[in-house]
Design an enzyme around this catalytic site. Structure first.
Site, PDB file in Angstrom:
ATOM      1  N   SER A 173       0.880  -1.153  -0.007  1.00  7.72           N
ATOM      2  CA  SER A 173       0.042  -0.060  -0.163  1.00  7.72           C
ATOM      3  C   SER A 173       0.738   1.097   0.009  1.00  7.72           C
ATOM      4  O   SER A 173       0.502   2.055  -0.534  1.00  7.72           O
ATOM      5  CB  SER A 173      -1.054  -0.025   1.255  1.00  7.72           C
ATOM      6  OG  SER A 173      -0.283   0.159   2.418  1.00  7.72           O
ATOM      7  N   ASP A 174       2.138   1.250   0.743  1.00  5.35           N
ATOM      8  CA  ASP A 174       2.799   2.391   0.924  1.00  5.35           C
ATOM      9  C   ASP A 174       3.177   2.902  -0.775  1.00  5.35           C
ATOM     10  O   ASP A 174       3.469   4.107  -0.695  1.00  5.35           O
ATOM     11  CB  ASP A 174       4.111   2.083   1.384  1.00  5.35           C
ATOM     12  CG  ASP A 174       4.129   1.398   2.678  1.00  5.35           C
ATOM     13  OD1 ASP A 174       2.996   0.497   2.795  1.00  5.35           O
ATOM     14  OD2 ASP A 174       4.994   1.482   3.532  1.00  5.35           O
TER      15      ASP A 174
END
Length: 381
Positions: A173-174
């Site tokens: 997700s980062d």
């Protein structure tokens, strides 16, 4: 009171030595805070951080923090560029330019890794002001090479492996903060739609894989698709969702108004916003594990990204209603309370990939970057 009661009590429970935060208005009154208040605090935090760039003994993970082209400093300079844009303060613009010159406007050493692309967003901001092709030459060459041979990999993480083969793509997700806005921003800067097209395809591949369709939240990576906490709850990391949520905002900032996928990004943004509103704690923060608010410390990196996104949505008419204003006000009050009298931002969870311990004196450059993004939008209200 030196800080709001809840934060003070959390500090006593969770940190052996608590640095007192500045006095702030109680959450109910923060909606009266002016843009000047947000910008004043932003200046204090930015100034503290810029004065502490010659050594990082106040952080964990010194080696990663010291990388001038890596994701930690990249996130700081993305926030600083946004803050420079909002304030018009030449000191912050010069800090971004000076860093770019010192680094030859280069990127990190891993050609395909999203973490080594994020600094390019700061270079794009400098280019938007100076129109110097040298400022985006390395970014353009890097992305042209990727377009010439797009990576092919499964998006699954391999547990117990430090180097993840899937990270040639955006499989965590980062990455949705680190890379997509650099691609859409490069299309904005050059007029070449191929970069935004690549970002659009990869963003939705990642989202289709990692977004929980019922919760409207992202798992950090595939290892968390089936993991549960000790109470059987799904694990949604606050900062991991903050990266993704802020990444959506930054794509919206750089994507053309008539782009065919824009309605889809806006719909996702609204869905996440509404879910995040239900998860904000009474102290204004979001818990490190979003579904586990009990005994949670006032973590500021995830909270700052959420305040940034919510304030952006209000400012640009995507989120309408008193409930959004109230959430921004509560979140900003919590962030303000975490700023120490000298301008150091506290309560920033350290480098990781899941919810973890955090204490009042913990800080990190990406937390400052997120705070400056939040200040830039709250300061525009």
């Amino acid at each position: 009171m030196r800080a709001c009661l809840i934060i003070a009590l959390s500090a006593l429970m969770l940190a052996p030595a608590v640095v007192q935060a500045r006095p702030v208005a109680p959450p109910a009154a923060v909606d009266r805070a002016t843009a000047n208040q947000a910008l004043t605090l932003g200046r204090e935090v930015a100034d503290w951080q810029l004065a502490h760039m010659d050594g990082f003994d106040y952080t964990h993970f010194h080696r990663y923090t010291a990388d001038p082209r890596g994701w930690i400093q990249g996130a700081l300079f993305v926030g600083l560029a946004a803050f420079a844009q909002r304030t018009g303060d030449p000191r912050y613009a010069q800090a971004v330019r000076a860093h770019g010159v010192a680094q030859g406007w280069g990127l990190g050493h891993r050609p395909l890794h999203a973490d080594d692309h994020v600094i390019g967003q700061a270079w794009l901001w400098a280019y938007s002001k100076d129109r110097d092709p040298a400022q985006i030459a390395a970014l353009r060459a890097r992305f042209d090479a990727i377009l010439a041979a797009p990576p092919v990999a499964d998006l699954a993480f391999i547990d117990g492996t430090e180097t993840q083969p899937c990270q040639v793509r955006w499989c965590w997700s980062d990455a949705l903060f680190m890379a997509p806005a650099a691609w859409t921003g490069l299309s904005q800067a050059t007029g070449d739609p191929r970069y935004a097209a690549y970002a659009d395809k990869e963003f939705w591949a990642t989202t289709d894989y990692l977004l929980d369709k019922q919760e409207h939240l992202y798992v950090r990576d595939s290892r968390y698709l089936d993991r549960r906490d000790d109470q059987g709850r799904k694990i949604f990391w606050s900062r991991g969702n903050g990266w993704a949520y802020a990444g959506i905002v930054d794509v919206l900032k750089t994507l053309p108004a008539d782009h065919p996928s824009r309605p889809r990004y806006e719909a996702l943004f609204r869905q996440m916003s509404d879910r995040l509103l239900t998860l904000q704690k009474p102290d204004g923060c979001w818990a490190p594990s979003l579904l586990a608010p009990e005994h949670a410390p006032p973590e500021t990196s995830g909270t700052a990204f959420f305040v940034y996104g919510l304030a952006y949505g209000v400012n640009h008419g995507l989120l309408k209603g008193a409930k959004y204003d109230a959430a921004v006000a509560r979140g900003w009050a919590a962030l303000a309370a975490a700023v120490q009298p000298d301008g150091k931002l506290g309560w920033v969870q350290q480098v990781g990939y899941a919810p973890d311990h955090v204490s009042a004196d913990d800080t990190q450059l990406y937390g400052v970057g997120a705070f400056l993004l939040a200040a830039s939008e709250v300061g525009a209200r």
